[in-house]
Design an enzyme around this catalytic site. Structure first.
Site, PDB file in Angstrom:
ATOM      1  N   HIS A 196      -2.103  -5.578   2.077  1.00  0.00           N
ATOM      2  CA  HIS A 196      -0.682  -5.924   1.914  1.00  0.00           C
ATOM      3  C   HIS A 196       0.049  -4.740   1.285  1.00  0.00           C
ATOM      4  CE1 HIS A 196      -0.505 -10.583   2.256  1.00  0.00           C
ATOM      5  NE2 HIS A 196      -1.314 -10.050   3.169  1.00  0.00           N
TER       6      HIS A 196
ATOM      7  N   TYR B  42       1.975  -4.360 -10.371  1.00  0.00           N
ATOM      8  CA  TYR B  42       1.363  -5.331  -9.454  1.00  0.00           C
ATOM      9  C   TYR B  42       0.123  -4.742  -8.768  1.00  0.00           C
ATOM     10  CZ  TYR B  42       1.142  -9.361  -6.326  1.00  0.00           C
ATOM     11  OH  TYR B  42       0.719 -10.499  -5.673  1.00  0.00           O
TER      12      TYR B  42
ATOM     13  N   LYS C 228      -3.220 -11.102 -12.105  1.00  0.00           N
ATOM     14  CA  LYS C 228      -3.904 -10.150 -12.985  1.00  0.00           C
ATOM     15  C   LYS C 228      -5.211 -10.665 -13.568  1.00  0.00           C
ATOM     16  CE  LYS C 228      -1.278  -6.910 -12.250  1.00  0.00           C
ATOM     17  NZ  LYS C 228      -1.888  -6.606 -10.969  1.00  0.00           N
TER      18      LYS C 228
ATOM     19  N   TYR D 198       7.152 -14.850  -3.383  1.00  0.00           N
ATOM     20  CA  TYR D 198       7.355 -15.411  -4.727  1.00  0.00           C
ATOM     21  C   TYR D 198       8.800 -15.909  -4.772  1.00  0.00           C
ATOM     22  CZ  TYR D 198       3.142 -12.985  -6.441  1.00  0.00           C
ATOM     23  OH  TYR D 198       1.854 -12.558  -6.647  1.00  0.00           O
TER      24      TYR D 198
ATOM     25  N   PRO E  31      -1.123 -16.889 -13.705  1.00  0.00           N
ATOM     26  CA  PRO E  31      -1.510 -16.265 -12.433  1.00  0.00           C
ATOM     27  C   PRO E  31      -0.351 -15.585 -11.690  1.00  0.00           C
ATOM     28  CG  PRO E  31      -1.557 -18.651 -12.264  1.00  0.00           C
ATOM     29  CD  PRO E  31      -1.319 -18.338 -13.684  1.00  0.00           C
TER      30      PRO E  31
HETATM   31  P1  FAS Z   1     -14.886 -17.439 -14.797  1.00  0.00           P
HETATM   32  O1  FAS Z   1     -14.306 -18.548 -15.620  1.00  0.00           O
HETATM   33  O2  FAS Z   1     -14.503 -17.298 -13.376  1.00  0.00           O
HETATM   34  O3  FAS Z   1     -16.485 -17.533 -14.809  1.00  0.00           O
HETATM   35  C1  FAS Z   1     -17.171 -17.892 -16.001  1.00  0.00           C
HETATM   36  C2  FAS Z   1     -18.506 -18.495 -15.576  1.00  0.00           C
HETATM   37  O4  FAS Z   1     -19.241 -18.791 -16.766  1.00  0.00           O
HETATM   38  C3  FAS Z   1     -18.331 -19.811 -14.829  1.00  0.00           C
HETATM   39  O5  FAS Z   1     -19.079 -19.796 -13.642  1.00  0.00           O
HETATM   40  C4  FAS Z   1     -18.846 -20.864 -15.817  1.00  0.00           C
HETATM   41  O6  FAS Z   1     -19.488 -21.939 -15.157  1.00  0.00           O
HETATM   42  C5  FAS Z   1     -19.829 -20.070 -16.642  1.00  0.00           C
HETATM   43  N1  FAS Z   1     -20.028 -20.589 -17.994  1.00  0.00           N
HETATM   44  C6  FAS Z   1     -19.115 -21.113 -18.833  1.00  0.00           C
HETATM   45  N2  FAS Z   1     -19.696 -21.458 -19.995  1.00  0.00           N
HETATM   46  C7  FAS Z   1     -21.025 -21.133 -19.893  1.00  0.00           C
HETATM   47  C8  FAS Z   1     -22.144 -21.233 -20.740  1.00  0.00           C
HETATM   48  N3  FAS Z   1     -22.026 -21.764 -21.968  1.00  0.00           N
HETATM   49  N4  FAS Z   1     -23.343 -20.817 -20.310  1.00  0.00           N
HETATM   50  C9  FAS Z   1     -23.481 -20.278 -19.055  1.00  0.00           C
HETATM   51  N5  FAS Z   1     -22.449 -20.148 -18.189  1.00  0.00           N
HETATM   52  C10 FAS Z   1     -21.238 -20.577 -18.619  1.00  0.00           C
HETATM   53  N6  FAS Z   1      -6.499 -15.112 -11.369  1.00  0.00           N
HETATM   54  C11 FAS Z   1      -5.743 -14.450 -10.474  1.00  0.00           C
HETATM   55  O7  FAS Z   1      -5.737 -13.211 -10.500  1.00  0.00           O
HETATM   56  N7  FAS Z   1      -4.981 -15.150  -9.534  1.00  0.00           N
HETATM   57  C12 FAS Z   1      -5.004 -16.525  -9.480  1.00  0.00           C
HETATM   58  O8  FAS Z   1      -4.336 -17.111  -8.647  1.00  0.00           O
HETATM   59  C13 FAS Z   1      -5.789 -17.254 -10.387  1.00  0.00           C
HETATM   60  N8  FAS Z   1      -5.838 -18.632 -10.345  1.00  0.00           N
HETATM   61  C14 FAS Z   1      -6.599 -19.303 -11.282  1.00  0.00           C
HETATM   62  C15 FAS Z   1      -6.674 -20.719 -11.289  1.00  0.00           C
HETATM   63  C16 FAS Z   1      -7.449 -21.400 -12.253  1.00  0.00           C
HETATM   64  C17 FAS Z   1      -7.502 -22.913 -12.250  1.00  0.00           C
HETATM   65  C18 FAS Z   1      -8.157 -20.668 -13.225  1.00  0.00           C
HETATM   66  C19 FAS Z   1      -8.965 -21.385 -14.295  1.00  0.00           C
HETATM   67  C20 FAS Z   1      -8.097 -19.269 -13.226  1.00  0.00           C
HETATM   68  C21 FAS Z   1      -7.329 -18.585 -12.245  1.00  0.00           C
HETATM   69  N9  FAS Z   1      -7.274 -17.186 -12.207  1.00  0.00           N
HETATM   70  C22 FAS Z   1      -6.528 -16.498 -11.317  1.00  0.00           C
HETATM   71  C23 FAS Z   1      -8.005 -16.413 -13.125  1.00  0.00           C
HETATM   72  C24 FAS Z   1      -9.424 -16.325 -12.614  1.00  0.00           C
HETATM   73  O9  FAS Z   1      -9.418 -15.794 -11.319  1.00  0.00           O
HETATM   74  C25 FAS Z   1     -10.197 -15.523 -13.611  1.00  0.00           C
HETATM   75  O10 FAS Z   1      -9.501 -14.359 -14.019  1.00  0.00           O
HETATM   76  C26 FAS Z   1     -11.557 -15.153 -13.109  1.00  0.00           C
HETATM   77  O11 FAS Z   1     -12.205 -16.330 -12.709  1.00  0.00           O
HETATM   78  C27 FAS Z   1     -12.280 -14.444 -14.253  1.00  0.00           C
HETATM   79  O12 FAS Z   1     -13.606 -14.399 -13.937  1.00  0.00           O
HETATM   80  P2  FAS Z   1     -14.719 -14.577 -15.084  1.00  0.00           P
HETATM   81  O13 FAS Z   1     -14.330 -13.739 -16.262  1.00  0.00           O
HETATM   82  O14 FAS Z   1     -16.003 -14.375 -14.395  1.00  0.00           O
HETATM   83  O15 FAS Z   1     -14.563 -16.091 -15.592  1.00  0.00           O
HETATM   84  C1  PHB Z   2      -3.390 -16.806  -4.656  1.00  0.00           C
HETATM   85  O1  PHB Z   2      -3.441 -16.435  -3.475  1.00  0.00           O
HETATM   86  O2  PHB Z   2      -4.077 -17.742  -5.114  1.00  0.00           O
HETATM   87  C2  PHB Z   2      -2.442 -16.083  -5.596  1.00  0.00           C
HETATM   88  C3  PHB Z   2      -1.830 -14.927  -5.166  1.00  0.00           C
HETATM   89  C4  PHB Z   2      -0.959 -14.261  -6.024  1.00  0.00           C
HETATM   90  C5  PHB Z   2      -0.729 -14.783  -7.288  1.00  0.00           C
HETATM   91  C6  PHB Z   2      -1.361 -15.945  -7.720  1.00  0.00           C
HETATM   92  C7  PHB Z   2      -2.222 -16.608  -6.863  1.00  0.00           C
HETATM   93  O3  PHB Z   2       0.137 -14.138  -8.130  1.00  0.00           O
END
Ligand code: FAS
Ligand code: PHB
Length: 389
Positions: A72, A384, A296, A200, A292
């Site tokens: 993109h 971005y 980032k 957006y 989100p």
């Molecule tokens: P994660 O939370 O992904 O992974 C942590 C892992 O540790 C999980 O698999 C969990 O099961 C495990 N864990 C937890 N406790 C534990 C324990 N005690 N023992 C062993 N394992 C354990 N970011 C974006 O950039 N764009 C988005 O649109 C976006 N949407 C999101 C929506 C939601 C609902 C959430 C919660 C986050 C979103 N994020 C988004 C942010 C997300 O992408 C995170 O930045 C990303 O998952 C970070 O990855 P990890 O640091 O690996 O954490």
């Molecule tokens: C998504 O595709 O889930 C997405 C993309 C851009 C954002 C947040 C979420 O800023």
């Protein structure tokens, strides 16, 4: 059992760290609370910065990303029934890649399994012991049996609700938080995206985002009150509300269909400091959370992973601990810039319950400035596509 680096968490941070360390000959064991299918079932990020792409290449896991990811060159911003485009590539020389976090995680799992590297699923009651000594260990229960993993270092990649951050003594840990008074209701639908790029939208009814995963899988979000629930939203109600928040063109072009996933994510900004305590290092969501809006979250986890992977490589390969000593400060410097951008873009694009008409006029003025100023668009684009590591 013994290893060099115990990685708690089998999400993108833990798996990418494990893969990078393996490439440098450093042994790891990943401990994951859930099953692999559960982790892959979480629908999260969608936009990758080039920095994360380069790390996936360094990890030897970028083949499918390059084959299936969408390049993109820019994004659309809509307000007041109009839409304008911010051209990342023209302004910074850098595009972003649209490729779901689920696929990043799938590729990393496949690489770990192919290399025969240990990962323990469904661990419970994980406890980090002796992080402030030269002989840390992680104890945990799996299959009803208590286990102990002796190691040199512990990487806390266990997300916001994990145990790692909570292991750092309260008199050392400093936490900074901002809670937003709304959430994002997101759906996934097997429909073609409404546009080639993301949209957006700041509408008088609230924020909306049109994103995608591939040519036949779309991801949409609308801002909802914190008290809302996915059960309050039929698919038709979601589509009708999304249309109301888009300019006429996209609203008309929107192809709707049944949702295959529907969930609400709360929005918060959160940073915990320091990101190192003795031989324990925090990485990714274990240390920080962003709304989100600026895409980032995953991308800031990636820069943590690079800093930590290279610091541990330097320790084992060159006996050089400068990276370990400087990890927390270096990671936090980039994290706070991502926090600022995510806060700025969230504040610009959402309706706030306590917003006055004056606040609303300020938002409109800033959006109009962003629409007309190359300098403003360049500043947005630089953030971005990802600030330097
Ligand atoms: P994660 O939370 O992904 O992974 C942590 C892992 O540790 C999980 O698999 C969990 O099961 C495990 N864990 C937890 N406790 C534990 C324990 N005690 N023992 C062993 N394992 C354990 N970011 C974006 O950039 N764009 C988005 O649109 C976006 N949407 C999101 C929506 C939601 C609902 C959430 C919660 C986050 C979103 N994020 C988004 C942010 C997300 O992408 C995170 O930045 C990303 O998952 C970070 O990855 P990890 O640091 O690996 O954490
Ligand atoms: C998504 O595709 O889930 C997405 C993309 C851009 C954002 C947040 C979420 O800023």
């Amino acid at each position: 059992m013994r290893t060099q680096v115990a990685i708690i968490g089998g999400g993108p941070s833990g798996l990418l760290l494990g893969q990078l360390l393996h490439r440098h000959g450093v042994e790891t064991v990943v401990l994951e609370r859930k099953t692999k299918d559960y982790v892959l079932g979480r629908i999260r990020a969608g936009v990758l910065e080039q920095g994360l792409v380069r790390l996936m290449e360094e990890a030897g896991c970028a083949e499918r990303l390059h084959a299936e990811g969408f390049v993109h060159d820019g994004t659309h911003v809509a307000f007041g029934g109009e839409m304008f485009r911010v051209d990342f590539t023209a302004l910074t020389g850098t595009p972003v890649i649209v490729y779901g976090q689920t696929e990043v995680t799938r590729d990393l799992y496949a690489a770990r399994e192919e290399a025969g590297l240990p990962i323990v699923y469904e661990v419970e009651d994980v406890v980090i012991e002796g992080a402030d000594t030269d002989a840390p260990a992680v104890t945990y229960t799996v299959g009803g049996e208590r286990q102990r993993l002796d190691c040199d270092f512990v990487a806390g990649c266990d997300g916001f609700h994990g145990v790692s951050r909570k292991t750092i003594p309260a008199d050392i840990l400093r936490e900074h938080e901002k809670i937003y008074p709304f959430g994002w209701l997101g759906i996934l639908s097997e429909t073609p995206p409404v546009d080639q790029e993301l949209i957006y939208s700041n509408s008088d009814r609230g924020f909306a985002l049109c994103s995608m995963r591939n040519a036949t899988l779309s991801r949409y979000y609308v801002q909802v009150p914190l008290t809302d629930s996915p059960d309050n939203w039929s698919d038709n109600a979601f589509w009708d509300e999304l249309r109301r928040r888009l300019p006429p063109g996209p609203a008309e072009a929107l192809v709707t269909g049944p949702s295959i996933e529907k969930s609400i994510a709360p929005l918060r900004s959160f940073v915990s400091e320091p990101m190192r305590w003795g031989r324990l290092f925090l990485c990714g969501d274990a240390a920080h959370i962003v709304p989100p809006t600026g895409a980032k979250g995953l991308n800031t986890a990636a820069s943590d992973v690079q800093y930590l992977a290279h610091a541990l490589r330097d320790h084992y390969v060159d006996g050089d601990d400068a990276g370990i000593e400087g990890y927390s400060a270096k990671a936090l410097a980039r994290i706070w810039k991502a926090e600022r951008f995510s806060w700025w873009f969230t504040s610009l694009m959402h309706q706030f319950p306590d917003q006055t008409e004056f606040d609303r006029q300020l938002q409109r003025a800033e959006l109009d400035f962003l629409r007309t100023s190359e300098a403003a668009q360049k500043a947005m684009a630089e953030n971005y596509v990802g600030l330097p590591y």
